[in-house]
Motif scaffolding. Sequence first.
Motif, short mmCIF file in Angstrom:
data_model
loop_
_atom_site.label_atom_id
_atom_site.label_comp_id
_atom_site.label_asym_id
_atom_site.label_seq_id
_atom_site.Cartn_x
_atom_site.Cartn_y
_atom_site.Cartn_z
N GLY A 234 -19.04 -19.85 -20.24
CA GLY A 234 -17.49 -20.50 -20.67
C GLY A 234 -16.53 -19.54 -21.07
O GLY A 234 -15.31 -19.53 -20.70
N LEU A 235 -16.98 -18.38 -21.86
CA LEU A 235 -15.99 -17.41 -22.47
C LEU A 235 -15.31 -16.62 -21.33
O LEU A 235 -14.05 -16.47 -21.21
CB LEU A 235 -16.84 -16.50 -23.31
N LEU A 236 -16.23 -16.22 -20.14
CA LEU A 236 -15.80 -15.62 -19.15
C LEU A 236 -14.78 -16.47 -18.37
O LEU A 236 -13.92 -15.97 -17.64
CB LEU A 236 -16.78 -15.25 -18.19
N VAL A 237 -14.81 -17.62 -18.13
CA VAL A 237 -13.89 -18.68 -17.50
C VAL A 237 -12.90 -18.68 -18.21
O VAL A 237 -11.70 -18.61 -17.79
CB VAL A 237 -14.72 -20.07 -17.09
N HIS A 238 -12.89 -18.75 -19.60
CA HIS A 238 -11.66 -18.80 -20.53
C HIS A 238 -10.63 -17.39 -20.32
O HIS A 238 -9.74 -17.43 -20.28
CB HIS A 238 -12.10 -18.76 -22.06
N ALA A 239 -11.59 -16.41 -20.21
CA ALA A 239 -10.72 -14.83 -19.93
C ALA A 239 -10.20 -15.09 -18.69
O ALA A 239 -9.14 -14.35 -18.34
CB ALA A 239 -11.77 -13.74 -20.07
N VAL A 240 -10.89 -15.65 -17.53
CA VAL A 240 -10.07 -15.74 -16.39
C VAL A 240 -8.88 -16.73 -16.51
O VAL A 240 -7.96 -16.29 -15.78
CB VAL A 240 -11.27 -16.10 -15.46
N ASP A 241 -8.88 -17.58 -17.14
CA ASP A 241 -7.75 -18.38 -17.27
C ASP A 241 -6.66 -17.82 -18.06
O ASP A 241 -5.48 -17.98 -17.78
CB ASP A 241 -8.21 -19.84 -18.09
N ARG A 242 -7.12 -17.08 -18.92
CA ARG A 242 -5.77 -16.41 -19.49
C ARG A 242 -5.25 -15.14 -18.68
O ARG A 242 -4.09 -14.98 -18.84
CB ARG A 242 -6.47 -15.75 -20.84
N PHE A 243 -6.29 -14.53 -17.92
CA PHE A 243 -5.77 -13.58 -17.02
C PHE A 243 -4.86 -14.22 -16.02
O PHE A 243 -3.59 -13.57 -15.81
CB PHE A 243 -6.77 -12.93 -16.46
N VAL A 244 -5.12 -15.40 -15.67
CA VAL A 244 -4.38 -16.08 -14.65
C VAL A 244 -2.88 -16.40 -15.24
O VAL A 244 -1.93 -16.36 -14.33
CB VAL A 244 -5.06 -17.38 -14.12
N ALA A 245 -2.98 -17.00 -16.39
CA ALA A 245 -1.78 -17.41 -17.08
C ALA A 245 -0.73 -16.52 -17.31
O ALA A 245 0.44 -16.69 -17.04
CB ALA A 245 -2.05 -18.09 -18.22
N GLU A 246 -1.23 -15.31 -17.17
CA GLU A 246 -0.25 -14.06 -17.44
C GLU A 246 0.39 -13.65 -16.16
O GLU A 246 1.16 -12.66 -16.20
CB GLU A 246 -0.97 -12.99 -18.10
N ARG A 247 -0.04 -14.26 -15.14
CA ARG A 247 0.69 -13.78 -13.72
C ARG A 247 1.46 -15.01 -13.45
O ARG A 247 1.12 -16.09 -13.29
CB ARG A 247 -0.68 -13.75 -12.61
N ALA A 248 2.53 -14.52 -12.72
CA ALA A 248 3.69 -15.53 -12.41
C ALA A 248 2.99 -16.56 -11.27
O ALA A 248 3.41 -17.61 -11.24
CB ALA A 248 4.82 -14.88 -11.76
N THR A 249 2.16 -15.97 -10.37
CA THR A 249 1.53 -16.96 -9.26
C THR A 249 0.27 -17.61 -9.65
O THR A 249 -0.23 -18.53 -8.75
CB THR A 249 1.39 -16.02 -7.97
N GLY A 250 -0.23 -17.54 -10.89
CA GLY A 250 -1.58 -18.18 -11.18
C GLY A 250 -1.66 -19.55 -10.98
O GLY A 250 -2.82 -20.01 -10.65
N GLY A 251 -0.56 -20.61 -11.30
CA GLY A 251 -0.63 -21.77 -11.17
C GLY A 251 -0.80 -22.25 -9.80
O GLY A 251 -1.01 -23.58 -9.86
N ARG A 252 -0.45 -21.65 -8.81
CA ARG A 252 -0.69 -22.14 -7.66
C ARG A 252 -1.97 -22.16 -6.94
O ARG A 252 -2.14 -23.04 -5.97
CB ARG A 252 0.15 -21.33 -6.69
N LEU A 253 -3.03 -21.81 -7.73
CA LEU A 253 -4.36 -21.73 -7.21
C LEU A 253 -5.40 -22.30 -8.30
O LEU A 253 -4.87 -22.41 -9.50
CB LEU A 253 -4.93 -20.25 -7.01
N VAL A 254 -6.54 -22.89 -7.86
CA VAL A 254 -7.54 -23.35 -8.68
C VAL A 254 -8.81 -23.02 -8.47
O VAL A 254 -9.22 -22.52 -7.39
CB VAL A 254 -7.57 -24.91 -8.50
N THR A 255 -9.41 -22.75 -9.67
CA THR A 255 -11.07 -22.18 -9.39
C THR A 255 -11.86 -23.19 -8.83
O THR A 255 -12.33 -24.14 -9.24
CB THR A 255 -11.44 -21.75 -10.77
#
Length: 269
Positions: free
Chosen positions: A44-65
């Motif tokens: 879960g922590l690694l998924v959380h880290a991926v989510d935070r990484f994605v949130a810092e990128r302008a295009t992250g919200g267009r994709l889902v894991t």
Amino acid sequence: MPGPVPTAAPPAYFERLAPGRYRATEHTGGAWSVTEQHISPLNGLLVHAVDRFVAERATGGRLVTARTTFDILGVVPIDEVEVHVEVVRPGRTIELLEAVAVSGGRAVLRARAWRLARHDTGVVAGGHPDPLPPPDGLASVDLSAVWPGGYIASLDVRPLRAPEPGRATVWLDTPVALVAGEPVGELARFVGLVDTANGIAVRQSPMEWMFPNVDLTIHLHRQPAGRWVGLDTTVVFGPDGAGLTTTVLHDLTGPVGRAGQLLTVRPLT
């Protein structure tokens, strides 16, 4: 094998020390050894880290894991871990990210997440199994009679029926936060409970046989929501030391995907 269950540990599996650095609490104590982390919260922590990484990128919200594979590279002490995230395959509609947890200078867990573009496919959605009955009114059971450790002790486990060797269907929840004082997305929280599947439908007593998983792969056809994680699990042992735990994953609305865990099966001497 059984050990004392912590009673005064912080109410989270991890505490953040700095960007990318976390300290595991005793609530992560593993089932095979109470001095090692159960891998489920670390997933879960690694998924959380991926989510935070994605949130810092302008295009992250267009994709889902939609798929995450975890490879367990070694035992993880209940200590500090560092988490690193990078882009393996960039893309506007499909991308592959990798997160690695490092403990004591060595990589202990590696996750690769395929992220796909969002599209409205409701008109053709279908083919999934039936939803599970909800957990309301189901009695909780104490898995600590089978498995030791702070992680197992932290769970609210509600079986839909009495488990059989290699077969169980349960709902899971936990009052313990993934990261202390930090908002965590629903996917990270959900994934942080999925690795429990290998321990709910044991085929043989863990006092006589070892069957830890070396990986976990989660495929999602829908993003999970809510606190409850439903596991409809089957465990198979092969004749030459390998096993497979397969699970249909549910939230309260219905099935969201499937999980698979490769097991190394061997007798305890």
